[in-house]
Design a protein around this motif. Structure first.
Motif: not given
Lengths: 597, 221
Positions: A385, A398, A401, A450, A454, A460
């Motif tokens: 990210k 991405q 991820y 993060l 995010e 989150r």
């Protein structure tokens, strides 16, 4: 609401010999009769050890063979009401033979020396400046910041020229992040052309250049990052794997580790030049690239800190310096692609993974990697990210991820405490005794990143849970602003965020990071808790100026007198400056007025 | 007749003495331990005394204190709070709980006016007075003692336990004792319970219910 930090008494210690003309003659007078003193608060040593008791103004000063303490119950903060001054930090020995109080300052004569203890009222910003100056003057080694040894105890002028740290890159990145945020704050508040802003920009740029140099000096062009480097005239450390670059190759040199592993003489080709903008760091001292011996076997610690530093460098310097930003973006891409291309590992000259830079499932399923899994998997998610925050959207990253999340990393990133606790049972020790305090900075930056990058609320919340698996069980209990401030930026407070302890941390940090110890062991106002394998904690979190000095990768509750080589060690300022400037930049802390309201 | 033997522990110990007495008088006190109440680690404390044992008989409530509670009178006395009254008996050194149970049947000997709960022949001691006679001082209101006793290993070390009453997330306090010559600072979190042991050298160590008597591994065997 920001935490407001007011000017506060801070200890500034100067040692003298007894015959120095600066020493006041009052120090050699008879101490006279002792004042009557009935303390309410616990005292660092017992009444039977009170040799001299004097009342000056509202304060009592008590001394004996265990040092000296100042007792003043009218001090606003409870933690300031009893202040203990002891060897090796405030005194050279604890056998106090006389003392003389001069305002808020104390002259103390001990058996071997005279101390001048100045309780100097400084702002927390002034303290940051004092510590940064000390670091930049005495620790900076070709732009790298970690720590130094002193040839003479307490004598900062005797800081050795040579000396490296295993984590030079990571520690310099931490220092750099603090100064980048410092620069950004000054630019915002005072303008880019203000002399202070210009000065700090240079400091931050030098540290950034040192960090980025480590990404190029190996010459491989493949996204590898070195730990550190020394020059050919310096003593070669014997704590890892080193390669000497000369001409168009780099060759593994003899160390215990390289001999044992059969790597001596192995070579890699130099296929990438060192950018000209970074060469001054060694050329200004008369070296060439052929004088460089760089350190390999880099860990994930280094990568996390270096990448996060690149992020801050991108968002703060990127707009101002396009060429620099191009290098930042290029290195970020190369590092992340290296990790992905090598099966989530950092690969070294030998074609295999380094000892500690592994983010792969096969590592997490191994004996050693099982405990590292929650942190390292979170790090990798963060890199993917962060990389996009620096370089822009990247479909490969991405997809990786999302694939990692779906493949189990979503759950794994919340399991730190579960696994660490299980491991401590296997090792037959208490969990507290098995904590790797250096991982706190890594976990903190990882989850900070993060939860910054995010935007999906569900994810989150998962990352929040992952962060709490650290905060609730260890890092939150340190009450260290470098951990609490990033958390506050993204989530405000939690049950571990203690504003008073954060203030105490800033107010009561020393103005110098010479790592001389304190006489904590044996204090009668400290109870201890002993854990299963013998590790001991204090019953309360002592103020920083009455416990050992170290980087932030140590346990502040540990019951011991010193760390970081004691009186022959000089620690870097980063624990303070990174905390302080991150707090100012994000508005979590601010300076109050002239008076302590 | 002996009906309910009750040992109060855990959450119940956080209620103040007035509530305990009221609950006892209203016969609402629950049986917590089934072994007669004389567990190895069950004992009484001083400040806002959490009465560990209440014998219920004939409408009169007797509170048994362990011999370690040195701040209390040696002879039986009444604890009063408003109109509530409980007969308090402090065990003698070497006396067991069973001895006291036997004494129960001879209550008239220790309390001549047992039936009418007269104040004439018995000294009275207010809860506040007990609170002030303790030699161990805690500097804040949200941290209470739940135990003050001698160590079970017969060493003579002092053991005391404190708990945070659930009022504050983090508390910094100090605990001092002139008599035992110690004083230390403590950080305690919400609801935490901490046990300390003080040696004859006045050094304070945090321990737990096991009082640091046996090494952990031995206890597992």
């Amino acid at each position: 609401m920001p935490i407001v930090l007011y000017p506060h008494k801070s200890r500034v210690i100067t040692f003298y010999s007894a015959d120095n003309p600066c020493v006041p003659k009052e120090l050699f007078c008879d101490m006279g009769e002792n004042a009557e003193f009935k303390p309410v608060y616990p005292t660092p040593f017992r009444k039977k050890d009170f040799k001299f008791v004097k009342k000056v103004g509202n304060a009592y000063y008590v001394a004996g063979e265990k040092g000296l303490f100042r007792y003043c119950d009218s001090e606003k903060e409870e933690y300031d009401r009893v202040m203990y001054f002891s060897a090796d930090r405030d005194l050279k020995d604890n056998d106090v033979q006389s003392f003389f109080v001069d305002g808020d300052n104390i002259w103390v004569k001990t058996k071997t020396s005279v101390s001048h203890i100045e309780l100097k009222v400084v702002t927390m910003e002034q303290k940051a400046e004092m510590l940064r100056e000390e670091t930049c003057t005495y620790i900076d080694r070709k732009g790298m910041i970690s720590n130094k040894l002193l040839d003479e105890p307490w004598n900062i002028e005797s800081a050795r020229k040579f000396g490296h740290s295993d984590n030079d890159g990571g520690f310099t990145a931490e220092f750099c992040m603090g100064e980048i945020l410092h620069y950004a704050y000054l630019k915002r508040e005072k303008g880019a052309d203000h002399p202070e802003t210009v000065k700090i920009r240079k400091v931050a740029r030098r540290a950034l250049d040192a960090c980025m140099l480590l990404m190029y000096i190996h010459g491989r062009g493949d996204g590898f990052v070195c730990r550190s480097y020394v020059t050919t005239d310096a003593p070669l450390p014997d704590d890892g794997l080193f390669m000497h670059r000369c001409g168009d190759v780099a060759t593994v040199v003899e160390t215990t580790d390289s001999i044992r592993k059969g790597y001596v003489g192995r070579q890699t080709k130099i296929v990438e030049d060192i950018p000209e903008c970074f060469r001054y760091l060694y050329e200004d001292e008369g070296y060439t690239a052929d004088d460089i011996i760089f350190k390999c076997d880099t860990s994930s610690d280094e990568i996390t800190l270096q990448l996060f530093n690149l992020y801050y460098a991108h968002i703060i310097f990127g707009e101002e310096e396009k060429e620099l930003d191009a290098l930042i973006i290029d290195r970020t891409k190369k590092i992340i692609n290296h990790i992905l291309d090598n099966g989530h590992e950092l690969h070294d000259f030998h074609g295999g993974p380094t000892s500690w830079a592994r983010w792969s499932k096969r590592y997490f399923e191994s004996g050693i990697g099982w405990c590292d899994g929650p942190l390292n998997c979170s790090e990798l998610l963060m890199y993917l990210k962060l990389g996009q925050a620096v370089c822009g959207y990247n479909e490969r990253w991405q997809n990786e991820y999302e694939s990692l999340l779906a493949g189990g990393y979503e759950k794994l990133c919340t399991l730190h405490y579960d696994r660490a606790f299980s491991a401590s049972i296997v090792k037959q020790c208490d969990y507290i005794e098995d904590i790797m305090y250096g991982d706190h900075m890594l976990s903190n930056l990882t989850f900070f990143g993060l939860t910054c990058f995010e935007k999906d609320e569900r994810l989150r919340n998962i990352y929040y849970k992952g962060w709490q698996s650290w905060r609730a069980t260890s890092s939150g209990k340190e009450h260290h602003p470098v951990y609490d401030i990033p958390f506050a930026v993204n989530f405000g407070t939690d049950e571990y965020y203690d504003e008073e302890k954060i203030k105490m941390w800033f107010y009561r940090t020393n103005c110098s990071y010479i790592a001389s110890g304190t006489s904590l062991v044996g204090r009668s106002d400290v109870a201890t808790k002993e854990y299963r394998a013998g590790y001991r904690h204090t019953s309360y979190l002592l103020p920083p100026d009455e416990r050992y000095i170290s980087k932030q990768d140590r346990d502040p509750w540990e019951y011991k007198n010193e760390d970081s080589h004691g009186k022959i060690g000089l620690e870097m300022c980063t624990a303070y400056t990174f905390s302080y400037w991150m707090g100012r930049y994000y508005g979590i802390i601010e300076e109050g007025g002239d008076t302590n309201a | 007749m002996l009906e309910n033997i009750v040992v109060l522990s855990g959450v119940d110990k956080q209620k103040n003495a007035e509530a305990i007495v009221s609950a006892a008088l209203a016969q609402q006190v629950k049986i917590i331990e089934k072994n007669g109440g004389a567990s190895r680690f069950a004992y009484c404390d001083s400040v806002n005394n959490m009465l560990p044992v209440i014998l219920n008989g004939a409408g009169v409530y007797v509170c048994i204190f362990s011999a370690d509670v040195v701040s209390l009178p040696e002879e039986p006395f009444y604890l009063t709070k408003g109109n509530n009254r409980v007969l308090a008996y402090r065990m003698k050194q070497g006396e067991t709980f069973e001895d006291v149970l036997a004494l129960y049947n001879r209550l008239g000997e220790i309390c001549p006016d047992f039936d009418c709960i007269s104040t004439d022949s018995m000294p009275e001691c207010d809860f506040e007075e007990i609170e002030n006679t303790t030699d161990i001082y805690v500097s804040c209101d949200n941290v209470k003692f739940s135990a003050i006793k001698n160590c079970e290993d017969g060493s003579g070390d002092l053991v005391f336990r404190v708990f945070e009453t659930g009022e504050k997330t983090d508390t910094r306090l100090f605990i001092t004792s002139d008599g035992y010559d110690f004083g230390f600072w403590l950080d305690i979190r919400e609801g935490e319970v901490k046990t300390f042991r003080v040696g004859k050298d006045s050094i304070v160590r945090e321990t737990n219910l096991l009082e640091g008597i046996a090494p952990f591994d031995e206890m597992l065997e």
